[in-house]
Design an enzyme around this catalytic site. Structure first.
Site, PDB file in Angstrom:
ATOM      1  CB  CYS A   9      -0.902   0.211   1.342  1.00 19.40           C
ATOM      2  SG  CYS A   9      -2.042  -1.436   0.904  1.00 19.40           S
ATOM      3  N   GLY A  35       0.554   0.668  -5.116  1.00 20.33           N
ATOM      4  CA  GLY A  35      -0.693  -0.281  -4.875  1.00 20.33           C
ATOM      5  C   GLY A  35      -1.595   0.298  -6.080  1.00 20.33           C
ATOM      6  CG  ASN A 118       2.782   0.440   3.754  1.00 21.47           C
ATOM      7  OD1 ASN A 118       2.359  -0.875   2.857  1.00 21.47           O
ATOM      8  ND2 ASN A 118       3.797   1.219   3.320  1.00 21.47           N
ATOM      9  N   GLY A 119       1.823  -1.722   5.504  1.00 17.15           N
ATOM     10  CA  GLY A 119       1.878  -3.589   6.072  1.00 17.15           C
ATOM     11  C   GLY A 119       1.730  -4.496   6.268  1.00 17.15           C
ATOM     12  CB  CYS A 259      11.271  -3.085   3.596  1.00 13.45           C
ATOM     13  SG  CYS A 259      11.195  -3.981   2.507  1.00 13.45           S
ATOM     14  CE1 TYR A 265      10.258  -3.430  -9.425  1.00 13.05           C
ATOM     15  CE2 TYR A 265       8.354  -4.712  -7.677  1.00 13.05           C
ATOM     16  CZ  TYR A 265       8.994  -3.972  -8.306  1.00 13.05           C
ATOM     17  OH  TYR A 265       7.438  -4.884  -9.279  1.00 13.05           O
ATOM     18  CB  SER A 316      13.225  -1.357 -10.428  1.00 11.82           C
ATOM     19  OG  SER A 316      12.513  -2.362 -11.730  1.00 11.82           O
ATOM     20  CG  ASP A 383      15.451  -7.454 -13.130  1.00 16.24           C
ATOM     21  OD1 ASP A 383      15.135  -6.223 -12.963  1.00 16.24           O
ATOM     22  OD2 ASP A 383      14.405  -8.385 -13.584  1.00 16.24           O
ATOM     23  CG  ASP A 384      14.453  -4.938  -9.594  1.00 16.07           C
ATOM     24  OD1 ASP A 384      13.413  -5.958  -9.452  1.00 16.07           O
ATOM     25  OD2 ASP A 384      14.169  -4.241  -9.887  1.00 16.07           O
ATOM     26  CB  CYS A 420       8.157 -10.487   2.713  1.00 14.53           C
ATOM     27  SG  CYS A 420       8.307  -8.469   4.034  1.00 14.53           S
ATOM     28  CB  CYS A 476      14.334  -5.829   7.454  1.00 17.07           C
ATOM     29  SG  CYS A 476      12.532  -7.720   7.521  1.00 17.07           S
ATOM     30  CB  CYS A 479      12.867 -11.197   0.953  1.00 16.94           C
ATOM     31  SG  CYS A 479      13.458  -9.934   0.847  1.00 16.94           S
TER      32      CYS A 479
END
Length: 500
Positions: A9, A35, A118-119, A259, A265, A316, A383-384, A420, A476, A479
């Site tokens: 979001c 979003g 958001n989260g 994060c 990204y 990105s 690429d990312d 995640c 963090c 992932c």
């Protein structure tokens, strides 16, 4: 449609401005990348005819431009000098439920209240089961609704105390904008997973997930909302030009956990998050990628008339590719950054080509190659990230059709190996290509059809970010590493508890 993780979001808020709703509209438009399934705006004002405060709301499925395509929405419907807005991305099982579109708005004993989130709350299942046992009825599958129930069930008398009581009971990753009859409240979780910024326009305070939302309306970035900070903007704060702040304490044994994938990204390159410009960080990721995988170790058949080209997968990875090319040039290696893939920006998320529903065709509607750039040259694709690998395979096939001499794939992040639980939507672990091939890079390279594949190391990722951003806060990397900084209820089901 494109094989990338999704953020959940984007949020926006503004206090005491003549054009609160309209500025929220523009802010959400700038945050559209966070979003793209629905959008909503809530405003507040005192209705003199009814002698009470009112909170009009307009929200619907679709992009911001389509949800608010009628100017009368701002002229007649969304009255008020304060507003919050929300862009939503959801899990597939609940994306068609209109009850999940945010912001959420309620009227309870202490007045009106609206919230945008958001989260992801990592203790949502526990809270939901508690409320079910108490006989609470739920209107949505979103964990955001839990926060409203916590506020309304609080035994505190004062509304702000009720909100703080609720916030003390939630865990995980969250940024919130809360609108009351007389306040705008911005909240960032104690670990600081998601970005949230504070700005000002025409003497009015505004908050947003990213600073690109400030740029579009001409607002000035002031600072980030700090981890664990609850910023309270009311009439007194507005007059004094000094918002009030309260604090939430992190869970024992946890540290700041911004994060790192926001830099890799999610966030727009023109945004400033976690105290640094995203573009600067991504260039540094490209430079670190060049240090770990220099051109002379990647390309095997470079000649003077077959100069290697570095291309990005737009958009990105553009700046990471530029950083990789420039760092190699700086080291004396002959290469050139060029545009080898063109992205079609006019294809919506729901686009399906007539008579063809394959993933490959969907990728071809998004991208096309510049054959004159690629033909006869060694090509380094930057690429990312790689998630499932399906889109990477189709892109490589398209590039292979343009007759390059070699194709090498470089990724400006480590292999994604874990889900995640802090506000991003990844596929299940067994769908991740790095897990499918047990992190065997050569096997992954063969699967996506390239001559070689190289990833940025986890240590290199953190080092590159910290080199470009001297913030003392930690990041963090769950992932990539599986090290979850905040305890997670691994039994949570996305279908039952939607992450937003």
């Amino acid at each position: 449609m494109i094989d990338k993780p999704h953020d959940y979001c984007g949020i926006f808020g503004i206090y005491d401005h003549d054009d609160a709703a309209l500025l929220s509209y523009y802010g959400l438009h700038a945050l559209q990348h966070r979003g793209q399934e629905s959008a909503g705006i809530v405003t507040t004002y005192f209705d003199e005819k009814k002698n009470r405060h009112s909170m009009p709301m307009h929200k619907d499925f679709g992009l911001v431009l389509s949800v608010y395509d009628d100017p009368k929405i701002f002229e007649n419907e969304l009255k008020g000098r304060s507003a919050i807005g929300h862009n939503r991305y959801s899990t597939s099982g609940s994306s068609k439920n209109p009850a999940n579109i945010q912001p959420f708005r309620v009227h309870y004993r202490n007045g009106n209240l609206a919230i945008g989130h958001n989260g992801n709350l990592s203790n949502a299942r526990t809270l939901r089961e508690r409320f079910r046992d108490e006989g609470v009825l739920f209107q949505s599958t979103s964990d955001t609704e839990l926060i409203l129930h916590l506020i309304s069930h609080s035994r505190e008398e004062n509304q702000m105390d009720q909100i703080m009581d609720a916030l003390s009971q939630i865990e995980g990753a969250y940024c919130l904008v809360i609108l009351t009859d007389d306040k705008l409240i911005a909240v960032r979780d104690p670990n600081g997973f998601r970005p949230l910024a504070l700005g000002m326009i025409d003497g009015s305070y505004t908050v947003a997930s990213e600073t690109c939302a400030f740029d579009i309306i001409g607002a000035k970035y002031i600072r980030d909302v700090e981890p664990g900070e609850v910023v309270i903007i009311d009439r007194e704060a507005s007059d004094k030009q000094e918002p009030k702040s309260l604090r939430l304490e992190p869970k024992a044994g946890t540290n700041s956990s911004q994060c790192i994938f926001e830099y890799v990204y999610f966030s727009r390159p023109d945004s400033k998050i976690f105290g640094e410009m995203v573009d600067k960080i991504r260039r540094n990721l490209g430079k670190q990628l060049a240090k770990e995988h220099p051109l002379n170790e990647v390309v095997k058949s470079s000649t003077e008339d077959r100069r290697p080209i570095v291309i990005s997968v737009p958009d990105s990875s553009n700046t990471a590719a530029i950083g990789y090319a420039h760092e190699n040039q700086k080291a004396g290696f002959d290469c050139k950054y060029d545009i080898g893939l063109i992205r079609n920006h006019y294809v919506g998320r729901t686009f399906i080509s007539p008579g063809q529903k394959s993933r490959e065709q969907k990728v071809r509607t998004k991208f096309n190659t510049v054959k004159g750039v690629i033909e006869g040259r060694p090509v380094i694709i930057v690429d990312d990230s790689i998630v499932r690998g399906t889109t990477s395979r189709y892109l490589v096939d398209m590039i292979r059709d343009a007759n390059p001499l070699e194709i090498h794939f470089l990724v400006s992040s480590p292999p994604i190996t874990h889900p995640c639980f802090y506000g991003m939507d990844f596929p299940s672990p067994e769908e991740l290509i790095a897990n499918k091939f047990d992190r065997d890079v050569e096997a992954i390279a063969k699967e996506i059809g390239v001559d070689s594949l190289r990833y940025l190391s986890a240590d290199g990722l953190v080092a590159a970010v910290k080199e470009a951003n001297d913030s003392p806060l930690d990041y963090c990397t769950a992932c990539f590493t599986g090290k979850y900084p905040v305890p997670v209820d691994f039994g949570v089901e996305k279908e039952e508890n939607e992450i937003v």
